[in-house]
Every structure is written in C-alpha cells, then in structure tokens.
Design an enzyme around this catalytic site. Structure first.
Site, PDB file in Angstrom:
ATOM      1  N   GLU A  14      33.299  51.150  27.159  1.00  0.00           N
ATOM      2  CA  GLU A  14      32.282  51.142  26.356  1.00  0.00           C
ATOM      3  C   GLU A  14      31.440  49.897  26.888  1.00  0.00           C
ATOM      4  O   GLU A  14      31.887  48.532  27.102  1.00  0.00           O
ATOM      5  CB  GLU A  14      32.293  50.656  24.890  1.00  0.00           C
ATOM      6  CG  GLU A  14      31.203  51.030  24.045  1.00  0.00           C
ATOM      7  CD  GLU A  14      31.011  50.595  22.726  1.00  0.00           C
ATOM      8  OE1 GLU A  14      32.232  50.542  22.077  1.00  0.00           O
ATOM      9  OE2 GLU A  14      29.998  50.510  22.274  1.00  0.00           O
ATOM     10  N   ARG A  27      48.223  48.022  22.992  1.00  0.00           N
ATOM     11  CA  ARG A  27      47.471  47.461  23.477  1.00  0.00           C
ATOM     12  C   ARG A  27      47.890  45.715  23.929  1.00  0.00           C
ATOM     13  O   ARG A  27      48.940  45.435  23.434  1.00  0.00           O
ATOM     14  CB  ARG A  27      46.078  47.042  22.804  1.00  0.00           C
ATOM     15  CG  ARG A  27      46.318  46.359  21.568  1.00  0.00           C
ATOM     16  CD  ARG A  27      44.958  46.010  21.018  1.00  0.00           C
ATOM     17  NE  ARG A  27      44.048  46.894  21.201  1.00  0.00           N
ATOM     18  CZ  ARG A  27      42.640  46.793  21.334  1.00  0.00           C
ATOM     19  NH1 ARG A  27      42.214  45.670  21.807  1.00  0.00           N
ATOM     20  NH2 ARG A  27      41.783  47.596  21.217  1.00  0.00           N
ATOM     21  N   LYS A  60      35.683  42.082  22.431  1.00  0.00           N
ATOM     22  CA  LYS A  60      34.648  41.790  23.216  1.00  0.00           C
ATOM     23  C   LYS A  60      33.341  41.285  22.088  1.00  0.00           C
ATOM     24  O   LYS A  60      32.637  40.602  22.682  1.00  0.00           O
ATOM     25  CB  LYS A  60      34.339  43.237  23.619  1.00  0.00           C
ATOM     26  CG  LYS A  60      34.594  43.470  24.689  1.00  0.00           C
ATOM     27  CD  LYS A  60      33.857  44.872  25.382  1.00  0.00           C
ATOM     28  CE  LYS A  60      34.477  46.037  24.907  1.00  0.00           C
ATOM     29  NZ  LYS A  60      34.062  47.505  25.618  1.00  0.00           N
TER      30      LYS A  60
HETATM   31  P1  ATP Z   1      37.297  45.572  22.416  1.00  0.00           P
HETATM   32  O1  ATP Z   1      38.535  45.784  21.313  1.00  0.00           O
HETATM   33  O2  ATP Z   1      37.601  44.289  23.217  1.00  0.00           O
HETATM   34  O3  ATP Z   1      36.048  45.463  22.243  1.00  0.00           O
HETATM   35  P2  ATP Z   1      37.707  48.142  23.214  1.00  0.00           P
HETATM   36  O4  ATP Z   1      38.696  48.981  23.112  1.00  0.00           O
HETATM   37  O5  ATP Z   1      36.410  48.444  22.158  1.00  0.00           O
HETATM   38  O6  ATP Z   1      37.840  46.638  23.209  1.00  0.00           O
HETATM   39  P3  ATP Z   1      36.702  49.685  25.300  1.00  0.00           P
HETATM   40  O7  ATP Z   1      35.451  49.320  26.179  1.00  0.00           O
HETATM   41  O8  ATP Z   1      36.448  51.014  24.472  1.00  0.00           O
HETATM   42  O9  ATP Z   1      36.987  48.380  24.581  1.00  0.00           O
HETATM   43  O10 ATP Z   1      37.900  49.916  26.325  1.00  0.00           O
HETATM   44  C1  ATP Z   1      38.259  50.613  27.381  1.00  0.00           C
HETATM   45  C2  ATP Z   1      39.446  51.139  27.520  1.00  0.00           C
HETATM   46  O11 ATP Z   1      40.440  49.831  27.638  1.00  0.00           O
HETATM   47  C3  ATP Z   1      39.980  52.005  26.302  1.00  0.00           C
HETATM   48  O12 ATP Z   1      40.822  53.033  26.908  1.00  0.00           O
HETATM   49  C4  ATP Z   1      40.907  50.879  25.608  1.00  0.00           C
HETATM   50  O13 ATP Z   1      41.906  51.542  24.900  1.00  0.00           O
HETATM   51  C5  ATP Z   1      41.383  49.887  26.463  1.00  0.00           C
HETATM   52  N1  ATP Z   1      41.695  48.602  26.241  1.00  0.00           N
HETATM   53  C6  ATP Z   1      40.926  47.764  25.475  1.00  0.00           C
HETATM   54  N2  ATP Z   1      41.460  46.614  25.067  1.00  0.00           N
HETATM   55  C7  ATP Z   1      42.792  47.002  25.343  1.00  0.00           C
HETATM   56  C8  ATP Z   1      43.958  46.049  25.270  1.00  0.00           C
HETATM   57  N3  ATP Z   1      43.852  44.689  24.754  1.00  0.00           N
HETATM   58  N4  ATP Z   1      44.948  46.511  26.209  1.00  0.00           N
HETATM   59  C9  ATP Z   1      44.929  47.569  26.719  1.00  0.00           C
HETATM   60  N5  ATP Z   1      43.943  48.507  26.661  1.00  0.00           N
HETATM   61  C10 ATP Z   1      42.685  48.023  26.184  1.00  0.00           C
HETATM   62 MG    MG Z   2      36.242  50.643  21.971  1.00  0.00          MG
END
Ligand code: ATP
Ligand code: MG
Length: 554
Positions: free
Chosen positions: A32, A257, A267
């Site tokens: 995102e 994760r 983020k």
């Molecule tokens: P955040 O919690 O930091 O905002 P998010 O999951 O909302 O992270 P996205 O941009 O939606 O961020 O994530 C893109 C991809 O990265 C998704 O497939 C998500 O599952 C993966 N991802 C995000 N954080 C992690 C993590 N800590 N470990 C492994 N994969 C991750």
């Molecule tokens: Mg997300």
C-alpha cells in the site's frame, strides 16, 4: 537451514506436480503506497520474487491503492526504487488496484444481481450494534432483503455521488451467524468523496480491502497469493468472493510476519517518527526502512541473506536485531576495503624516529579480495592512535599500549612504550614510544614479540572526517508491548553519536557516496550522502563484533 523446503515451497511443488494452473507460478508483492518499505516488506519481497525465481515463474508489483486518503506518489516512487535496489525486477508488470476499479464495480453489481449483496442505510454504529459477538450470532439488517432493482438503483446513486459519506454502504450477503465475524455481511463498498492519486475525482465510492485485494489477485491470475498471518481469518471471505463471482481461483497462503527486536515495523508509527522529527527522515540510518538500511551501509546481498536466514514460519516470532547485523557483517567483510581511521585520537610520538623523516608503507586494501589492490600509508614520527589504546596502569591482559609494553602498528613497526605526557589534571596528552626499525611489516625477522596490533594515522597527513555511530533506535526489545505507554517513551536517546573530527588516512580508494569500508578494529562504515567535498561523512553500519550480545549476557 540446509536444503529443506519451507511449507510454501511444499505447496508450490505439489501444485506444479499436479499441474494446477498448468504448472504456472505467478506471485505478487502488493504494497500500500502509504509509507516507505521496511525490512518486513523486504522479507515479503524476497519470498515472493524468490519463489517465482526458483520455480520459473513471475512476480507482479501491485500497488494496493484502494484508500485514497493516505496514499501518495512519493511513496510509489520510493517503493519501486527499494525493490529494484534489493535486486528484483517486475519488468512491465506494474499494476495498481485502482486500475481495476471499473472491474471491481462490475463485480459488485454482479453480486447484487445474484442477490449476494445489498445496500444498507444503517450507520456504521448501527451495523456494529447488530454484528453480534464471536459467541452470539448477529441480527439481520432491516435492509437485507431489498430487491435487486432497488439495490442496483441505490448502488448506482452511491457511485454517482448522490449519497453522503456514512449514509449508505454496500454489504455482501454472507452469513450473520458465522463464527467468523468477517463473514457477517462485510461492507464491500463505502461512500468516500475523496480524490484518488490516480483516478482523481472519478469515484465517490471505494472498495474495501477485502473486496479489492483478492479480486485483484484473480484479475491478474495470481497463483499463490502470499500474505501475513493477520489475514488468515480473511481467507474464507477471499474464497467466498472467488466462488460466488466464478473468477480465477488464486490461493491465499499466510506466513508469519517479520518482527525485529528493538525496532518497530508499522508504517503508521514510522511516519510519526518522521513527522515529529524523532529521526531525520524515512531514510535516517536508524530506521528499519529499506532506504534507512541502505543509507546505513547495508547491501542488498546482506538483506537477502538475512531474509533467507530468518526463514518462513507459520507462527509469529521476534527475530533478534543481531541476526541482521550478522548478515550485514558477513557480506561487508568480503567487499569492504580496509582503512585506518582513529575515532578518538591521542598523539603518539616515536622518539627515536628521526625528525623530518618520511616513509610510505604498503597496505593491502582487502585481504578477502585480491583484486582490490593496495595503497601506500604515510608514516612518520607523530601518529594518532585511539585514546582507548593507551592505559597508564594496565591490567595484565591489556594487549595495547602501557609503559614498558610492545605493540605492533598495523602495516608498520613494533613499538615500545616509554612513557607519556599528562596535563596538570593527569589527562594524558601524548604517548611516547620508540620503534624497532628491524620489525617492518612483511620483513620482520627480529623475533621481537608483541601481543596486540593497533591502527594509526600519520598526524601530518591525517584527514578530518565526520563519523556517525548508531545504536538501536529503542531501548526496549518490543516498544509496543507496554500497555498504557507510548512507544516514543522507549526511544534510545543515545541512538546517534557524532564524532566531528575523526582522523583518517589520506589515500582511500574511492570517495563515492555509498562506498563501503572496514575501519580497522572499529566496524564497517559507508560514505553518507551528506558528504561535502571538504568533509567526508561516514555512517557506521555495524561494529566488527557483536558487542551488544556480550554485554547482555554478562
Ligand atoms: P505496516 O503494518 O507496516 O503498515 P502493511 O502490511 O500494512 O505494513 P503493506 O504495504 O500492506 O503494509 O504490505 C505489503 C506486503 O508486505 C503485504 O503482503 C504484507 O503482508 C507484507 N508485509 C508487511 N509487513 C510485513 C512484515 N513485517 N513481515 C513480512 N511481510 C510483511
Ligand atoms: Mg496493509
């Protein structure tokens, strides 16, 4: 580690064996664009692109840009830069969930026509009140049985901006008694009169994540849709939409994760650190972002190595930051040129070295890499050494300088400590030594003994450089695990220490931003973008040894 397959590879191999999807493997990385990527994302990138590489497949980059409020083009650009830097290529497969808004809208009308979705006039509070609890079924909305015609008319009115935010939503008609709360008639479209970074003001309604993500996978014919464990209970809904819409059956697979100690991965919270000035930006070398790690001096190879070492698990766990540091060191050891830099200088005078005499001593740039060549080190009567390498009253195991003891100066001679000069407060200002001319490095047949080896820089040729030493961003292993306390309270006030006038040897091979060095005995460093022509600025990536572990285990 070894060659054992992880559970996702098992699934993929089984799918290939049974010729599911004609043996095709297509994964995607779906960020995102609401912030910069962090090391957790790096793990997901390595997993998705790595699987495709291993099984002859491809990986799409898809921006999951369904929430117009938080998303920005700056983030899109940084995300692309970071993935490329990590060494992965999505070629021309750069997609946006927003490209599918028309198709998603059609899917919604299809559900309405199939009596599987309805427009609900309830407020979000009213919807919540009827949701029930995990142990108590929910209650049907009074709008659940609207006719197809009425639903279509109202949904089109929502699309056309006739209804205000919060007054209407489109819900999937699933099961208000499901033990899975996400299946209790989830909202799939809401009115949101906010312009979108790509579609402008075309839309007054936006799909919810659950209605956009899986369908986007399907539209792209993704075979293995890998996401983190929080989405496990979304899977029944993911599958429900695929089944009811009769679209391509992408398969969602969840893994744990990455969590790293002494930092945070959200983020939203990283944005707070940036916006409120706790760090200098998304690429502050203390940040767990990919851009921060890059600026800190980590290489793509080391981050990929880390991702492999961490492995793929089904249960959440916390990885020690020292594992990342280990991966950083392992690669830097192979590629970094060595340099001599004195961080906290004290003057050393070699009293039997003739005044005015100069010589240049050869020094090999990288013992791990013969192609790295060598350079000449100016040597003279007055040198800088580390203040901590001299002790007036030293314990027996102190293999450095103290009156009466010998040490070797790296690439130079063995010296013997004769004494020192202190000011009236006893503060040592100069260390005095004599040298043994017959102990020149590479030619020493003297048999003269010395225990330690010190780095040094000739005073008259020393170059002043600025050095930034980093420590962990937080003092607490998990800054988010303390109820009632703001994670900001756990910021480490000593996460950055700046040395304004470190003394560096004059002839390093390159001064390019990003160049990597091992400063003998003090760690791996990289040249920062803040370097001006007259002052080089170095960031310490990692120390040479894991000093933290030792302190903790004491
Ligand atoms: P955040 O919690 O930091 O905002 P998010 O999951 O909302 O992270 P996205 O941009 O939606 O961020 O994530 C893109 C991809 O990265 C998704 O497939 C998500 O599952 C993966 N991802 C995000 N954080 C992690 C993590 N800590 N470990 C492994 N994969 C991750
Ligand atoms: Mg997300």
């Amino acid at each position: 580690m070894g060659d054992a397959l992880n559970f996702i590879e098992h699934i993929v191999e089984e799918d290939i064996r049974t010729d599911k999807n004609d043996g095709r493997v297509l994964t995607r990385f779906p960020p995102e664009p609401n912030g910069y990527l962090h090391i957790g994302h790096a793990k997901s990138i390595c997993l998705n692109f790595g699987l495709a590489e291993k099984y002859g497949g491809l990986t799409n980059l898809r921006f999951d840009d369904t929430n117009p409020a938080a998303e920005e083009t700056e983030y899109v650009e940084s995300i692309k830069e970071d993935i490329q830097w990590l060494g992965f290529d999505w070629e021309d497969r750069e997609f946006y969930a927003s490209d599918y808004f028309d198709q998603l809208y059609e899917f919604a009308e299809q559900l309405i026509r199939d009596r599987l979705a309805y427009v609900d006039d309830s407020t979000s509070e009213e919807i919540a009140a009827l949701k029930g609890t995990p142990t108590k079924p929910g209650t049907h909305s009074p709008y659940r049985e609207r006719s197809v015609e009425e639903n279509l008319k109202l949904f089109r009115e929502m699309r056309d901006g006739i209804h205000e935010e919060g007054t209407k939503s489109l819900r999937a008609k699933v099961d208000m008694a499901s033990p899975n709360m996400l299946m209790r008639d989830p909202i799939i479209y809401r009115v949101k009169k906010v312009p979108h970074h790509r579609t402008g003001d075309k839309w007054n309604i936006y799909p919810m994540y659950d209605f956009a993500h899986g369908q986007s996978d399907s539209i792209e014919k993704i075979t293995h849709s890998i996401c983190t464990l929080e989405f496990e209970n979304h899977r029944p809904l993911y599958d429900w939409f695929i089944e009811k819409l009769g679209i391509f059956p992408s398969r969602q697979i969840e893994f744990a994760r990455l969590n790293l100690s002494y930092t945070i991965m959200s983020k939203r919270r990283l944005l707070i650190l940036v916006n409120e000035g706790y760090v200098t930006g998304w690429d502050d070398p203390r940040m767990p972002t990919i851009s921060g790690l890059r600026r800190r001096g980590y290489t793509p190879e080391s981050i990929r190595d880390f991702a492999t070492r961490v492995g793929i698990a089904k249960r959440n766990n916390v990885i020690d930051l020292s594992l990342l540091e280990f991966s950083g060191r392992s690669h830097l050891n192979k590629i970094a040129n060595r340099a001599m830099v004195v961080l906290d200088p004290i003057k050393l005078v070699i009293t039997n070295y003739p005044e005015g005499q100069k010589e240049e001593l050869p020094a090999i740039n990288n013992p791990e890499d013969e192609t790295a060549g060598s350079r000449m080190l100016p040597f003279g009567r007055e040198l800088f050494i580390e203040r901590t390498d001299f002790m007036e009253d030293a314990p027996k195991k102190f293999y450095r300088l103290s009156p009466g003891r010998n040490v070797r100066l790296k690439h130079a001679y063995i010296i013997h400590c004769e004494g020192f000069v202190a000011d009236s407060n006893g503060f040592v200002q100069e260390v005095h030594c004599t040298y043994y001319p017959e102990t020149k490095s590479g030619q020493d047949k003297s048999g003269i003994k010395s225990k330690g080896t010190l780095h040094w820089v000739a005073c008259d040729k020393a170059r002043d450089v600025k050095v930034r030493l980093y420590d962990r961003l937080f003092n607490e292993e998990n800054p988010l695990a303390h109820e009632g306390k703001d994670f900001i309270e756990f910021l480490n006030p000593e996460s950055l220490k700046v040395i304004e006038h470190a003394k560096m040897e004059p002839n390093i091979p390159t001064e390019e931003v990003g160049a990597k060095y091992q400063f003998l005995r003090t760690g791996y460093f990289t040249i920062d973008k803040d370097s001006a022509s007259e002052t080089l600025v170095f960031n310490r990536t990692v120390t040479l040894k894991d000093s933290w572990k030792k302190i903790q285990n004491k």
